[in-house]
Motif scaffolding. Structure first.
Motif, short mmCIF file in Angstrom:
data_model
loop_
_atom_site.label_atom_id
_atom_site.label_comp_id
_atom_site.label_asym_id
_atom_site.label_seq_id
_atom_site.Cartn_x
_atom_site.Cartn_y
_atom_site.Cartn_z
N TYR A 9 10.98 -9.54 62.76
CA TYR A 9 11.90 -9.24 61.66
C TYR A 9 11.67 -10.20 60.49
O TYR A 9 11.26 -11.35 60.69
CB TYR A 9 13.36 -9.39 62.10
N LYS A 10 11.97 -9.70 59.30
CA LYS A 10 12.08 -10.56 58.13
C LYS A 10 13.55 -10.56 57.74
O LYS A 10 14.13 -9.51 57.44
CB LYS A 10 11.22 -10.04 56.97
N ALA A 11 14.17 -11.75 57.74
CA ALA A 11 15.60 -11.87 57.45
C ALA A 11 15.80 -12.43 56.05
O ALA A 11 15.17 -13.42 55.67
CB ALA A 11 16.27 -12.78 58.48
N HIS A 12 16.69 -11.78 55.28
CA HIS A 12 17.11 -12.31 53.99
C HIS A 12 18.56 -12.75 54.13
O HIS A 12 19.42 -11.94 54.47
CB HIS A 12 16.97 -11.26 52.89
N ILE A 13 18.82 -14.04 53.88
CA ILE A 13 20.16 -14.60 54.04
C ILE A 13 20.66 -15.06 52.69
O ILE A 13 19.95 -15.77 51.95
CB ILE A 13 20.17 -15.80 55.03
N GLU A 14 21.89 -14.65 52.34
CA GLU A 14 22.45 -15.04 51.05
C GLU A 14 23.95 -15.24 51.21
O GLU A 14 24.62 -14.53 51.97
CB GLU A 14 22.15 -13.99 49.99
N ALA A 15 24.49 -16.23 50.45
CA ALA A 15 25.92 -16.52 50.51
C ALA A 15 26.71 -15.45 49.77
O ALA A 15 26.24 -14.86 48.79
CB ALA A 15 26.19 -17.89 49.90
N LEU A 16 27.93 -15.21 50.23
CA LEU A 16 28.87 -14.30 49.57
C LEU A 16 30.04 -15.10 49.03
O LEU A 16 30.49 -16.06 49.66
CB LEU A 16 29.39 -13.25 50.55
N ARG A 17 30.54 -14.70 47.87
CA ARG A 17 31.67 -15.40 47.26
C ARG A 17 32.94 -14.58 47.47
O ARG A 17 32.94 -13.37 47.31
CB ARG A 17 31.44 -15.62 45.76
N ALA A 18 34.04 -15.26 47.77
CA ALA A 18 35.34 -14.60 47.91
C ALA A 18 36.42 -15.60 47.50
O ALA A 18 36.46 -16.73 47.99
CB ALA A 18 35.57 -14.14 49.35
N GLY A 19 37.32 -15.22 46.60
CA GLY A 19 38.36 -16.11 46.12
C GLY A 19 37.91 -16.87 44.88
O GLY A 19 36.81 -16.69 44.36
N ASP A 20 38.78 -17.77 44.39
CA ASP A 20 38.44 -18.56 43.21
C ASP A 20 37.75 -19.85 43.64
O ASP A 20 37.49 -20.08 44.81
CB ASP A 20 39.69 -18.85 42.36
N GLU A 21 37.46 -20.70 42.65
CA GLU A 21 36.70 -21.91 42.94
C GLU A 21 37.45 -22.90 43.84
O GLU A 21 36.85 -23.74 44.49
CB GLU A 21 36.31 -22.60 41.63
N HIS A 22 38.81 -22.77 43.87
CA HIS A 22 39.60 -23.69 44.69
C HIS A 22 39.80 -23.16 46.11
O HIS A 22 39.95 -23.95 47.04
CB HIS A 22 40.97 -23.92 44.04
N THR A 23 39.85 -21.85 46.25
CA THR A 23 40.12 -21.25 47.58
C THR A 23 38.95 -20.40 48.04
O THR A 23 39.14 -19.44 48.77
CB THR A 23 41.39 -20.40 47.53
N GLU A 24 37.74 -20.71 47.59
CA GLU A 24 36.58 -19.88 47.90
C GLU A 24 36.27 -19.90 49.40
O GLU A 24 36.15 -20.95 50.01
CB GLU A 24 35.37 -20.38 47.12
N ALA A 25 36.22 -18.69 49.98
CA ALA A 25 35.88 -18.56 51.39
C ALA A 25 34.36 -18.52 51.55
O ALA A 25 33.66 -17.90 50.75
CB ALA A 25 36.50 -17.27 51.96
#
Length: 480
Positions: free
Chosen positions: A196-212
């Motif tokens: 397999y070739k895996a592409h991993i990337e972060a996801l953003r959720a919430g604002d800069e103070h409560t970012e999950a």
């Protein structure tokens, strides 16, 4: 509003509101009375009137609030059009504003639900394996391809329990901690080894103070691509070897004829005979390679002619009769009286019959029999044609030979694959004949079945779609 339905808290609120409303008037009357500006009788009467009026106002206000509360609860429970609350104009205006806001939010929620459903369906239809993980590296979601490959029940499991490759897990950790993206190529463990070739990337959720912190992992299966690359490398190596061998023979005999055998007519005749065999072998190989390339180039375009298989078989047998008689082999042909034209290319089907019958002659025993059977069936082992039906026509070629061990049958149609390399070269086989047959049958949207018994013989059966049975555009005039 009926006071009887009030609970203790409601009574407390009612009298509190009454006191708050009456307080300014009672305070003013008391001050006037103590100052001697107002007789206490009139002051008392004023207090009574003020309290009574305040009670009426408090009851009206609390009734309006209760009506708005009930209206809001009805909206919260999903009632399409709840009854408007009783009350004055202000209460009605507030209720209408609440209803407009609720309808707006409901439409927004419906749009988001449709978008989420569309997004989910798109993910499920992707050939990629897609996973999302949370900051605890637990799987939050998985598309259909991921569940079909890795098993159901992925959501909630730790990623390390599903994919144990260290480089992949490190890349996921980096994406969660630093928001970085990465591409990782890895292989799963045997026995079902896949790459397999895996592409991993972060996801953003919430604002800069409560970012999950979450991450998405998209896995592209490279297994088939690697197999094709290996097949191509093997093909180039095999083709080079097959051409180099007769070429080296030709060069060696040419040097011999120019040197020691220059004045030896008998040796020259012998060498020239061998050179002729090697040159013809090389010519057959080049012709088969060109033929295979041409067939593969057109494989996505199914043919559209109506072909009489009886004429095809008769023409092929006429050309191979002398070769069969030289080995004492008899060719017997039987035809189904209900035989119908096949949908195909007459030249390519002739090549299929030529290769199969020629192989039967090459590998059959001396003084044996080859049986060619033309048939029509409604029970093909696999659907054929663009209509994907089990109704088919075709032919089978059965020889009386040493047979082929069963473990070799799945690989017989591979390029340059030989069960007995020495014997194949002895009879002049290029190792491409059955590969050509397979690709022609694939182009016709047909099916090739192979059966063999060691010590008895082999049977090769070709199933083809019928002409004019929902298998694409109307066939052209019958050809043979």
């Amino acid at each position: 509003m009926d006071m009887a339905v009030f609970d203790r808290n409601e009574i407390r609120r009612f009298f509190g509101a009454t006191a708050a409303i009456a307080a300014p008037a009672v305070g003013t009357l008391g001050g006037l009375c103590f100052a001697g500006a107002l007789d206490w009788h009139w002051a008392l009467a004023g207090v009574v009137v003020s309290v009574a009026g305040s009670m009426a106002v408090a009851r009206l206000l609390l009734g309006g609030f209760h009506a708005l509360r009930d209206f809001a609860e009805a909206l919260a429970h999903g009632e399409e059009r709840p009854a408007p609350p009783p009350g004055g104009r202000i209460v009605q205006d507030i209720a209408r504003a609440m209803l407009r806001l609720w309808l707006k939010e409901r439409r927004r929620a419906e749009r988001l639900a449709v978008q989420a459903d569309d997004f989910g369906q798109i993910l499920d239809r992707l050939p990629l394996l897609v996973l999302t993980v949370d900051d605890q590296v637990r799987i939050r979601s998985a598309n259909r391809a991921a569940e079909e490959t890795m098993g159901e029940g992925l959501v909630g499991r730790e990623l390390v329990a599903v994919l144990r490759h260290p480089a992949l897990l490190d890349a996921v950790d980096q994406a969660l901690m630093r928001g970085e993206f990465a591409d990782v190529v890895f292989s799963t463990a045997a026995p079902d080894r896949r790459e397999y070739k895996a592409h991993i990337e972060a996801l953003r959720a919430g604002d800069e103070h409560t970012e999950a912190r979450r991450a998405v992992i998209a896995l592209h299966d490279l297994t088939q691509i690697r197999k094709l690359e290996q097949m191509r490398a093997d093909f180039v190596a095999n083709a080079s070897h097959e051409i180099r061998t007769p070429l080296a023979t030709l060069i060696g005999f040419i040097e011999t004829l120019r040197g020691p055998a220059r004045d030896d007519p008998d040796a020259a005749e012998h060498f020239l005979s061998i050179m002729d065999d090697q040159a013809r072998r090389m010519s057959r190989l080049v012709n088969d390679l060109l033929s295979l390339s041409r067939i593969e180039m057109n494989e996505h375009m199914p043919p559209a002619a109506a072909v009489d298989l009886t004429d095809v078989i008769d023409d092929v047998i006429s050309g191979l009769e002398f070769k069969a008689h030289a080995r004492g082999i008899e060719i017997e042909v039987t035809a189904d009286p209900t035989l119908a034209p096949a949908l195909g290319d007459p030249d390519e089907l002739t090549q299929v019959a030529q290769n199969l019958i020629d192989n039967a002659i090459k590998y059959g025993r001396n003084d044996s029999r080859i049986t060619v059977r033309l048939f029509r069936t409604t029970e093909a082992p696999r659907p054929v044609g663009l209509a994907a039906t089990l109704e088919a026509v075709g032919f089978s070629v059965t020889d009386q030979s040493d047979g082929i061990p069963r473990e070799h049958l799945p690989r017989l149609t591979e390029r340059f694959y030989r069960v007995d390399s020495a014997r194949s070269r002895q009879v002049g086989s290029t190792g491409l004949g059955l590969a050509i047959v397979k690709h022609i049958v694939n182009r016709h949207r047909g099916h090739l079945a192979i059966d063999s018994r060691v010590g008895e013989g082999s049977c090769f059966t070709v199933y083809l779609p019928l002409a004019g049975r929902g298998n694409g555009r109307a066939p052209v005039a019958a050809a043979s």
